[in-house]
Scaffold this active site. Structure first.
Site, PDB file in Angstrom:
ATOM      1  N   ILE A  30      35.178  43.208  28.842  1.00 46.48           N
ATOM      2  CA  ILE A  30      34.689  43.196  30.222  1.00 46.48           C
ATOM      3  C   ILE A  30      34.983  44.524  30.905  1.00 46.48           C
ATOM      4  CG2 ILE A  30      34.882  42.084  32.478  1.00 46.48           C
ATOM      5  CD1 ILE A  30      35.698  39.501  30.931  1.00 46.48           C
ATOM      6  N   HIS A  35      35.073  31.630  41.393  1.00 44.03           N
ATOM      7  CA  HIS A  35      35.354  31.848  39.967  1.00 44.03           C
ATOM      8  C   HIS A  35      34.110  31.583  39.114  1.00 44.03           C
ATOM      9  CE1 HIS A  35      38.954  32.036  36.990  1.00 44.03           C
ATOM     10  NE2 HIS A  35      37.904  32.701  36.540  1.00 44.03           N
ATOM     11  N   ILE A  36      33.005  32.234  39.514  1.00 46.53           N
ATOM     12  CA  ILE A  36      31.742  32.042  38.808  1.00 46.53           C
ATOM     13  C   ILE A  36      31.251  33.335  38.155  1.00 46.53           C
ATOM     14  CG2 ILE A  36      30.887  29.986  39.975  1.00 46.53           C
ATOM     15  CD1 ILE A  36      29.864  33.473  41.108  1.00 46.53           C
ATOM     16  N   GLY A  37      32.141  34.324  38.017  1.00 47.48           N
ATOM     17  CA  GLY A  37      31.729  35.585  37.407  1.00 47.48           C
ATOM     18  C   GLY A  37      31.118  35.395  36.032  1.00 47.48           C
ATOM     19  N   THR A  43      38.068  39.784  39.215  1.00 44.28           N
ATOM     20  CA  THR A  43      37.282  38.774  38.510  1.00 44.28           C
ATOM     21  C   THR A  43      38.067  38.252  37.313  1.00 44.28           C
ATOM     22  OG1 THR A  43      36.182  40.535  37.273  1.00 44.28           O
ATOM     23  CG2 THR A  43      35.018  39.660  39.200  1.00 44.28           C
ATOM     24  N   ALA A  44      39.374  38.514  37.284  1.00 40.09           N
ATOM     25  CA  ALA A  44      40.214  38.110  36.147  1.00 40.09           C
ATOM     26  C   ALA A  44      40.930  36.804  36.479  1.00 40.09           C
ATOM     27  CB  ALA A  44      41.189  39.229  35.789  1.00 40.09           C
ATOM     28  N   ARG A  45      42.190  36.876  36.865  1.00 36.15           N
ATOM     29  CA  ARG A  45      42.957  35.680  37.196  1.00 36.15           C
ATOM     30  C   ARG A  45      43.646  35.870  38.548  1.00 36.15           C
ATOM     31  NH1 ARG A  45      40.143  33.789  34.039  1.00 36.15           N
ATOM     32  NH2 ARG A  45      40.596  32.456  32.228  1.00 36.15           N
ATOM     33  N   GLU A  68      43.272  27.009  42.089  1.00 37.15           N
ATOM     34  CA  GLU A  68      41.855  26.688  42.014  1.00 37.15           C
ATOM     35  C   GLU A  68      41.671  25.205  41.718  1.00 37.15           C
ATOM     36  OE1 GLU A  68      39.971  29.291  39.190  1.00 37.15           O
ATOM     37  OE2 GLU A  68      40.450  31.102  40.353  1.00 37.15           O
ATOM     38  N   ASP A 124      37.047  36.727  42.965  1.00 41.32           N
ATOM     39  CA  ASP A 124      36.390  35.620  42.262  1.00 41.32           C
ATOM     40  C   ASP A 124      37.402  34.661  41.644  1.00 41.32           C
ATOM     41  OD1 ASP A 124      33.948  34.353  41.234  1.00 41.32           O
ATOM     42  OD2 ASP A 124      34.640  35.009  39.263  1.00 41.32           O
TER      43      ASP A 124
END
Length: 305
Positions: free
Chosen positions: A154, A279-281, A229-231, A260, A255
């Site tokens: 990524i 969290h939809i990356g 966009t990771a954690r 969550e 994201d």
């Protein structure tokens, strides 16, 4: 005689992935499986493999499935799987690394551009009947420096896109080798000190939890853009909010989050310089198929020796 079972911690699996599992029965845990749900399903079906989409797989879940040989992540991040518990029980943990790389890298770029160009704020202003051309100034990314933490599939794909826009690309990853010429390897201190934007692309570990915190954010350039966009656990959310409100951080595109799904009310809600997505990356039609097929193939490779 019944077939051995694949347990999917989700409500579905791509048809292309299911086609690979014809010798197995596939059981679904639903979209929000709890530990109790997974334990009950494991006791009932004793799966030989699990494909992990949602929820956490811990020692209690593993102990309820004595036949379990492999836990396969539907994607790349395995932080929801207790890998130490799996190793102690002789269960292999595998991941479909790279399957959602294009989707996540594109989403990271979208968040970076949304922050730099005030896309969300300008959209809201326009829908409210305003025309802010005379007063608004966006950030031009050409010639700016972006610092990447994590240079896996990524991170490297994002680096290529940033380079194509004329950005200088710095990268930190102690495990990365043979980096392309457009990525300059540096230490974290250099990332903080020299980056106009920072994008996180690394897995969450005990060592890097809270990587972006009050101290590291203070070491960044004033007005830095933060993209994650990771954690969510990579960021101390209270420290980020304080840095945004002080102006040390110019804007953030997020994201992923510490908890969550995000529940309302949340301190980030209503903050005008934070762009949020749930969290939809990695959630695209193409990535759904790639991750499902990758997870199925990885599990079968273990089962087939």
């Amino acid at each position: 005689m019944s077939k051995p079972v694949f347990l999917v911690t989700g409500a579905d699996l791509a048809a292309d992935a299911l086609a690979l599992l014809g010798r197995y029965d596939v059981v679904y845990a639903g979209v929000k499986p709890t530990e109790a749900d997974l334990v009950a399903l494991c006791r009932r079906h004793d799966p030989v493999a699990m494909i992990v989409r949602y929820g956490a797989v811990n020692a209690a879940v593993m102990d309820a499935a004595p036949a379990l040989r492999v836990i396969s992540k539907h994607g790349s991040g395995t932080d929801t799987i207790d890998k130490s518990a799996a190793a102690a029980r002789g269960i292999q943990v595998v991941a479909a690394a790279g399957a959602n790389a294009a989707a996540v890298a594109e989403h990271a770029l979208a968040l970076l551009l949304a922050c730099a160009k005030s896309v969300v704020a300008m959209n809201a202003r326009m829908h409210a009947g305003h025309w802010d051309k005379a007063t608004h100034k966006s950030v031009e990314l050409e010639g700016r420096t972006v610092g990447l933490v994590g240079l896996g599939a990524i991170g490297l794909r994002f680096a290529r896109m940033a380079d194509a826009m004329g950005m200088r690309v710095l990268g930190f990853d102690p495990y990365a080798k043979d980096l392309p010429a457009h990525v300059q390897p540096v230490d974290l201190a250099t990332i903080w000190r020299e980056s106009d934007a920072i994008s996180l692309h690394c897995p969450l570990t005990d060592d890097n939890r809270g990587l972006l915190n009050a101290q590291t954010l203070a070491a960044c350039r004033p007005g830095v853009i933060i993209v994650n966009t990771a954690r969510g656990g990579l960021i101390d959310e209270a420290a980020l909010l304080a840095a945004l409100r002080s102006g040390q951080v110019g804007s953030a595109g997020l994201d992923s989050f510490a908890v969550e799904p995000m529940t309302a009310p949340h301190p980030f809600h209503g903050e005008p310089r934070i762009t949020l997505s749930p969290h939809i990356g990695g959630v695209t039609a193409d990535a759904y198929v790639k991750m499902g097929v990758g997870a199925a193939r990885n599990a079968l490779a273990v089962l087939n020796g």
